[in-house]
Design an enzyme around this catalytic site. Structure first.
Site, PDB file in Angstrom:
ATOM      1  CE  LYS A  79      62.421  63.548  88.761  1.00  0.00           C
ATOM      2  NZ  LYS A  79      62.454  62.555  89.875  1.00  0.00           N
ATOM      3  CB  SER A 159      64.514  64.373  92.812  1.00  0.00           C
ATOM      4  OG  SER A 159      63.875  63.259  92.252  1.00  0.00           O
ATOM      5  CB  SER A 183      62.071  61.470  94.068  1.00  0.00           C
ATOM      6  OG  SER A 183      63.281  61.918  94.615  1.00  0.00           O
TER       7      SER A 183
END
Ligand code: GLN
Length: 496
Positions: A79, A159, A183
């Site tokens: 990420k 997210s 998330s």
């Protein structure tokens, strides 16, 4: 063949690598080709093929020498929130444009040390604020799943939307995610994969770009529960560089996966029955309960009375911490700086840089956070939210003290929704996505989402299990039993 290799689980690839049936270089090349063919998903936003090839070759050498930890040679995505040395690490924000850190986050370093191969950086909501990956400076990631024959583009959730999309579409074997309010778990549920947020303090936060420091935790996003156990193990460590990192030995999570949950007590919280929740989610929850009962667990009704205050408390605490964490982006130390006009001073530089560098959602959070922390309102909002947080934590402590081993809830109040569908909605509509997940962050507990069925449009739906603090092994084992009973094997049809 190359497509097939990317479909492997971590456990499957580990065994094939050790047997010499495949090399890490082959696996990595397959993933790199799959990534290049999947630009339509916008999951990988910084590709790092050179690093991947170099690490894959090194992993093959380690495997040959018989020095191969479980993650050795496994291609993964990272990420964009994790700082990766010399590689763009932007938190999907314009304000960090051009930022390539001089250091590696502890979590990604742990993965490097274990021999994992980074393929690139993954899309996400800006500074991890969002539930649909639509606040990203790179544009949204896209869910590989679609509703029936309808080709409306759906959100992969947020997210960690890029991570979820990449794993679900078999672009990589697994990915890192972070979870401040859901998330990891919400995007996992939206894309039919597994994601665990460990106990707060299990993974070091050092080098992970901060959103809300008392809530942020990293965790793995994987194709199944076994892989979650393997990868979580490699990500965790005690880290003196993070004062909230727990000084606890990391147990062998995979060894906990016996599938035997006889005699375990599973709590069903009545407060998680939400008005207006689709019947399919209720039905899935009931099915989950029955599957755990069939596996020998005892199902009990429980109450977590402060649940309804969790979302409001979260949306005070998280923005408060964010406003403080994001104060460092001033146009001086990192990334973007606005062009200044003749006569502009330092105040104009801050103002223009932050106005240009931060997107609308981040600006909203900074404003809310600054407001709730301001001298006149601190007690009314921030301190009140902290007290509510203590009560929420106590709700969980009480049920665990009554002998509950894990709590079963839906992961999300809906299946994946269409990109752009929430554009004109009140922001609170978007915040409702987190209704089942934020309690876990507020209480610092481990929570896992796993796919358990499809809705009538053919979209994956997830269930969540919440465990006792520091007992991720036990939680993973309960999830493993549920996974085996649910037998979820569906995959998105390839259109990209
Ligand atoms: N969707 C939540 C938010 O926008 C949670 C985000 C997260 O867990 N990083 O704050």
């Amino acid at each position: 063949m190359s497509r097939e290799l990317t479909k492997l689980t971590i456990a499957g690839a580990r065994d094939a690598l050790r047997k010499g049936d495949v090399t890490s270089v082959e696996l990595t090349e397959s993933c790199l080709s799959a990534i290049d063919a999947a630009d339509a998903l916008n999951a990988f936003v910084h590709k790092t093929p050179e690093i991947a090839r170099e690490r894959a070759a090194a992993a093959d050498a380690r495997l040959k020498a018989g020095d191969a930890p479980d993650m050795c040679g496994i291609p993964v995505g990272i990420k964009d929130l994790f700082c990766t040395k010399g590689v763009a690490s932007q938190a999907a924000s314009r304000i960090l444009e051009g930022f390539a850190p001089e250091y590696e986050s502890t979590v990604s370093q742990n993965l490097i040390d274990a021999g994992a191969v980074m393929l690139g950086k993954l899309n996400m909501d800006e500074f991890a604020m969002g539930s649909s990956n639509e606040t990203s400076v790179y544009g949204n990631a896209v869910n590989p799943w679609r509703r029936g024959n309808d080709d409306t583009a759906l959100t992969p959730g947020g997210s960690s939307g890029g991570s979820a999309s990449a794993v679900a579409a078999d672009l990589c074997l697994a990915a890192t995610g972070t979870d401040t309010g859901g998330s990891i778990r919400q995007p996992a549920a939206f894309t039919g994969i597994t994601g665990i947020k460990p106990t707060y303090g299990r993974c070091s936060r050092w080098g992970t770009i901060a959103f809300a420091s008392s809530l942020d935790q990293a965790g793995p996003m994987t194709k199944d529960v076994r892989d979650a156990a393997i990868m979580l193990q490699a990500m965790c460590s005690h880290d003196p560089k993070d004062s909230t990192s727990a000084e606890l030995a990391v147990p062998d999570f995979e060894a906990a996966l016996t599938g035997d949950i006889r005699g375990k007590t599973i709590g069903i919280p009545k407060e998680y029955h939400m008005d207006g929740m689709p019947q399919e989610i209720e039905d899935l929850w009931t099915k989950g309960k029955e599957m755990l009962a069939d596996a020998g667990a005892k199902i009990v009704d429980i109450t977590l009375p402060h649940t309804k205050y969790a979302l409001p408390a979260y949306y005070v605490i998280a923005p408060a911490e964010a406003s403080s964490n994001l104060a460092r982006y001033d146009g001086v130390r990192y990334g973007h700086r606005a062009k200044l006009a003749q006569g502009d001073g330092i105040t104009e530089m801050y103002e223009k840089t932050r106005a240009e560098g931060f997107g609308a959602e981040v600006q909203r959070r900074v404003m809310i956070g600054t407001y709730v922390l301001s001298a006149g309102f601190y007690d009314a909002y921030y301190n009140r939210a902290r007290k509510v947080r203590t009560l929420i934590k106590k709700d969980f402590e009480d049920v665990f003290a009554q002998g509950v081993d894990a709590i079963l809830t839906p992961a999300t109040p809906s299946a994946a929704f269409g990109l752009g569908e929430m554009k004109d909605a009140d922001p609170v509509q978007m915040y409702l996505n987190d209704v089942f997940t934020v309690t876990v962050n507020l209480a610092g507990l481990p929570g896992i989402a796993l796919p358990a069925g499809l809705d009538k449009q053919g979209l994956p739906l997830g269930l969540q299990l919440i465990g006792r603090p520091w007992e991720e092994g036990d939680l993973l084992n309960t999830a493993y039993a549920l996974e085996r009973a649910a037998g979820f094997v569906a995959k998105p049809a390839k259109w990209w």
